[in-house]
Motif scaffolding. Structure first.
Motif, mmCIF file in Angstrom:
data_model
loop_
_atom_site.group_PDB
_atom_site.id
_atom_site.type_symbol
_atom_site.label_atom_id
_atom_site.label_comp_id
_atom_site.label_asym_id
_atom_site.label_seq_id
_atom_site.Cartn_x
_atom_site.Cartn_y
_atom_site.Cartn_z
ATOM 1 N N ARG A 184 0.879 -0.875 0.084
ATOM 2 C CA ARG A 184 -0.282 0.253 -0.204
ATOM 3 C C ARG A 184 0.994 1.403 -0.082
ATOM 4 O O ARG A 184 1.458 1.338 1.502
ATOM 5 C CB ARG A 184 -0.816 -0.132 0.884
ATOM 6 N N TYR A 185 0.976 2.308 -0.591
ATOM 7 C CA TYR A 185 1.975 2.796 -1.625
ATOM 8 C C TYR A 185 0.668 4.367 -1.016
ATOM 9 O O TYR A 185 -0.198 4.247 -1.612
ATOM 10 C CB TYR A 185 2.663 2.957 -2.356
ATOM 11 N N ALA A 186 1.501 4.869 -0.105
ATOM 12 C CA ALA A 186 1.143 6.658 -0.261
ATOM 13 C C ALA A 186 1.136 6.789 -1.817
ATOM 14 O O ALA A 186 2.453 7.488 -2.106
ATOM 15 C CB ALA A 186 1.652 7.372 0.560
ATOM 16 N N ILE A 187 0.332 7.392 -2.674
ATOM 17 C CA ILE A 187 0.182 8.866 -3.563
ATOM 18 C C ILE A 187 0.412 9.902 -3.776
ATOM 19 O O ILE A 187 -0.883 10.341 -2.305
ATOM 20 C CB ILE A 187 -0.736 8.134 -4.534
ATOM 21 N N LEU A 188 0.428 10.939 -3.977
ATOM 22 C CA LEU A 188 0.296 12.387 -4.236
ATOM 23 C C LEU A 188 -0.621 12.648 -5.236
ATOM 24 O O LEU A 188 -0.065 12.362 -6.114
ATOM 25 C CB LEU A 188 1.531 13.284 -3.580
ATOM 26 N N ILE A 189 -1.382 13.528 -5.231
ATOM 27 C CA ILE A 189 -2.521 14.106 -6.148
ATOM 28 C C ILE A 189 -2.724 15.757 -6.019
ATOM 29 O O ILE A 189 -2.980 15.663 -5.375
ATOM 30 C CB ILE A 189 -3.723 13.058 -5.996
ATOM 31 N N GLU A 190 -2.475 15.795 -7.339
ATOM 32 C CA GLU A 190 -2.554 17.412 -7.368
ATOM 33 C C GLU A 190 -3.354 17.516 -9.156
ATOM 34 O O GLU A 190 -3.290 17.395 -9.803
ATOM 35 C CB GLU A 190 -1.083 18.276 -7.839
#
Length: 79
Positions: A7-13
């Motif tokens: 479970r990887y954290a993702i950053l959405i912009e």
């Protein structure tokens, strides 16, 4: 081959043309889409592709280590 959930954290912009995403734990793993939903689907595919490439090159798979917190502050607009 036994599969193990990661479970990887993702950053959405938000961008001018849609959305972009990257994975802090996987350098260079990025995706962009017209909608947030498309971008999440595309980054999931990008993560799988990225990890498969690392596996094929004999590179160690980095364990998920990034997280996310939100900080709320009170802000007064200038009059």
């Amino acid at each position: 081959m036994k599969r193990k959930p990661l479970r990887y954290a993702i950053l959405i912009e938000k961008t001018r043309t849609g959305y972009s995403a990257h994975v802090p734990d996987l350098l260079g793993c990025v995706a962009a889409g017209a909608t947030r939903k498309d971008t999440v689907r595309l980054i999931r595919e990008a993560i799988e592709f990225h990890l498969e490439g690392m596996r094929l090159h004999g590179e160690p798979i980095p364990p998920p280590s990034s997280g996310c917190e939100y900080v709320e502050i009170e802000w007064a607009e200038a009059s």
